[in-house]
Design an enzyme around this catalytic site. Sequence first.
Site, PDB file in Angstrom:
ATOM      1  N   THR A  39      -2.335  -0.146  -9.051  1.00 52.81           N
ATOM      2  CA  THR A  39      -0.981   0.254  -9.474  1.00 52.81           C
ATOM      3  C   THR A  39      -0.088  -0.969  -9.663  1.00 52.81           C
ATOM      4  OG1 THR A  39      -0.147   0.471  -7.206  1.00 52.81           O
ATOM      5  CG2 THR A  39      -1.112   2.436  -8.199  1.00 52.81           C
ATOM      6  N   GLY A  40      -0.615  -2.149  -9.406  1.00 50.44           N
ATOM      7  CA  GLY A  40       0.196  -3.368  -9.494  1.00 50.44           C
ATOM      8  C   GLY A  40       0.141  -3.977 -10.880  1.00 50.44           C
ATOM      9  N   ASP A  60     -10.502  -5.393  -3.915  1.00 51.07           N
ATOM     10  CA  ASP A  60     -10.206  -4.089  -3.311  1.00 51.07           C
ATOM     11  C   ASP A  60     -10.363  -4.224  -1.799  1.00 51.07           C
ATOM     12  OD1 ASP A  60     -10.230  -1.541  -2.297  1.00 51.07           O
ATOM     13  OD2 ASP A  60     -11.622  -0.724  -3.794  1.00 51.07           O
ATOM     14  N   SER A  79      -1.434  -0.256  -1.060  1.00 48.07           N
ATOM     15  CA  SER A  79      -1.585   1.203  -1.019  1.00 48.07           C
ATOM     16  C   SER A  79      -0.828   1.793  -2.189  1.00 48.07           C
ATOM     17  CB  SER A  79      -0.993   1.804   0.265  1.00 48.07           C
ATOM     18  OG  SER A  79      -0.970   3.217   0.160  1.00 48.07           O
ATOM     19  N   GLY A 106      -9.981  -6.425  11.313  1.00 51.30           N
ATOM     20  CA  GLY A 106     -11.158  -7.238  11.677  1.00 51.30           C
ATOM     21  C   GLY A 106     -10.938  -8.688  11.277  1.00 51.30           C
ATOM     22  N   ALA A 118       2.433  -2.038   6.560  1.00 49.79           N
ATOM     23  CA  ALA A 118       3.516  -1.309   5.894  1.00 49.79           C
ATOM     24  C   ALA A 118       3.296   0.173   6.124  1.00 49.79           C
ATOM     25  CB  ALA A 118       3.496  -1.607   4.401  1.00 49.79           C
ATOM     26  N   TYR A 149      -1.495  10.693   1.667  1.00 50.49           N
ATOM     27  CA  TYR A 149      -0.685   9.489   1.917  1.00 50.49           C
ATOM     28  C   TYR A 149      -0.184   9.481   3.360  1.00 50.49           C
ATOM     29  CZ  TYR A 149       3.077   6.045   1.147  1.00 50.49           C
ATOM     30  OH  TYR A 149       3.917   4.952   1.209  1.00 50.49           O
TER      31      TYR A 149
END
Length: 327
Positions: A39-40, A60, A79, A106, A118, A149
């Site tokens: 979405t960026g 990803d 996200s 991790g 966030a 979500y």
Amino acid sequence: MATRKTVLITGAAGFLGSHLCDRFIKEDYKVIGMDNLITGDLRNIEHLFKLENFEFYNHDVSKFVYVPGELDYILHFASPASPIDYLKIPIQTLKVGSLGTHNLLGLARAKKARMLIASTSEVYGDPSVNPQPEEYWGNVNPVGPRGVYDEAKRFQEAITMAYHTFHGLETRIVRIFNTYGPRMRLNDGRVLPAFIGQALRGEPLTIFGDGSQTRSFCYVDDLVEGIYRLLHSDYAQPVNIGNPDEITIRQFGEEIIKLTGTDQKLISLPLPTDDPKQRRPDITKAKALLGWEPKVSRSEGLKITYEYFKSLPEKEILHKDFTYYNK
Ligand SMILES: NC(=O)c1ccc[n+]([C@@H]2O[C@H](COP(=O)([O-])OP(=O)(O)OC[C@H]3O[C@@H](n4cnc5c(N)ncnc54)[C@H](O)[C@@H]3O)[C@@H](O)[C@H]2O)c1
């Protein structure tokens, strides 16, 4: 000379991630941006590519994440974030909140880095208390359309807290309330760009239901300042960051009509399932712990944001359908 700290920012090509990159570059950090561009938009960070203290990985984060060298901080902002996005890509939304967060925790552990996630006011669901303090546990429908979500974010908080208590990892949780500003996508379905886009195209502004539901809008620079302070605090419990100046959607539509100098009308469509009726942060904690409160008024912030949207190429303003720029 002090050595430069390194921060990994996921979701770097998105709205908030790109502003965070700018802020950490300004503070002389080495910034590693990571994003899979679902979405960026690389245009949000293209001005940083020439800098020697900025690097970008197209990756990803729901898959194994590795970056070479030392890391001091990780800010996990990857996200899908708007209802249109997460309804269109629900599985990726669940994965980035769960598998993605696990991968990054991790990495934080391996690098002894401090991790900030966030989270969102959506963890409160359709709240039965107003304003929402951090102690409120929320009213979320796990199997409703927004569940992908809201529950991803609730899981994200739970696993982050478990790494903090079980592994002693340094973690921070910010619960972000509606934030706006330049670099939002005009067609991401959130109310503010939707209204401005409709006004710019000369269309009526769509409100859902009777427009009596409330929202509280925070300007992006205020949010970034709150996040910066929270990261450097020693507080691991969730903290609300948002602007408590609450407004009904109907009044907000009227404000946008005035701002854009148009004479559009408001039209009403049926209310979507599980739409929150009220949304206003209780920021007592942020004030006390971080000495933070928002500084930019809605009228100031809206002017800047409107100028940004007006400056977009005409074909983007006229293009109504939702698109992923890079997909
Ligand atoms: N903007 C707000 O008002 C708001 C409110 C509450 C919470 N948040 C949270 O802030 C974060 C950023 O939101 P935003 O408004 O900037 O949204 P955005 O869609 O502009 O940015 C999200 C970025 O994450 C990237 N991304 C998504 N899945 C990914 C994956 N699996 N791997 C790598 N990159 C991935 C996208 O390509 C995009 O660049 C999100 O976590 C969101 O939940 C935002």
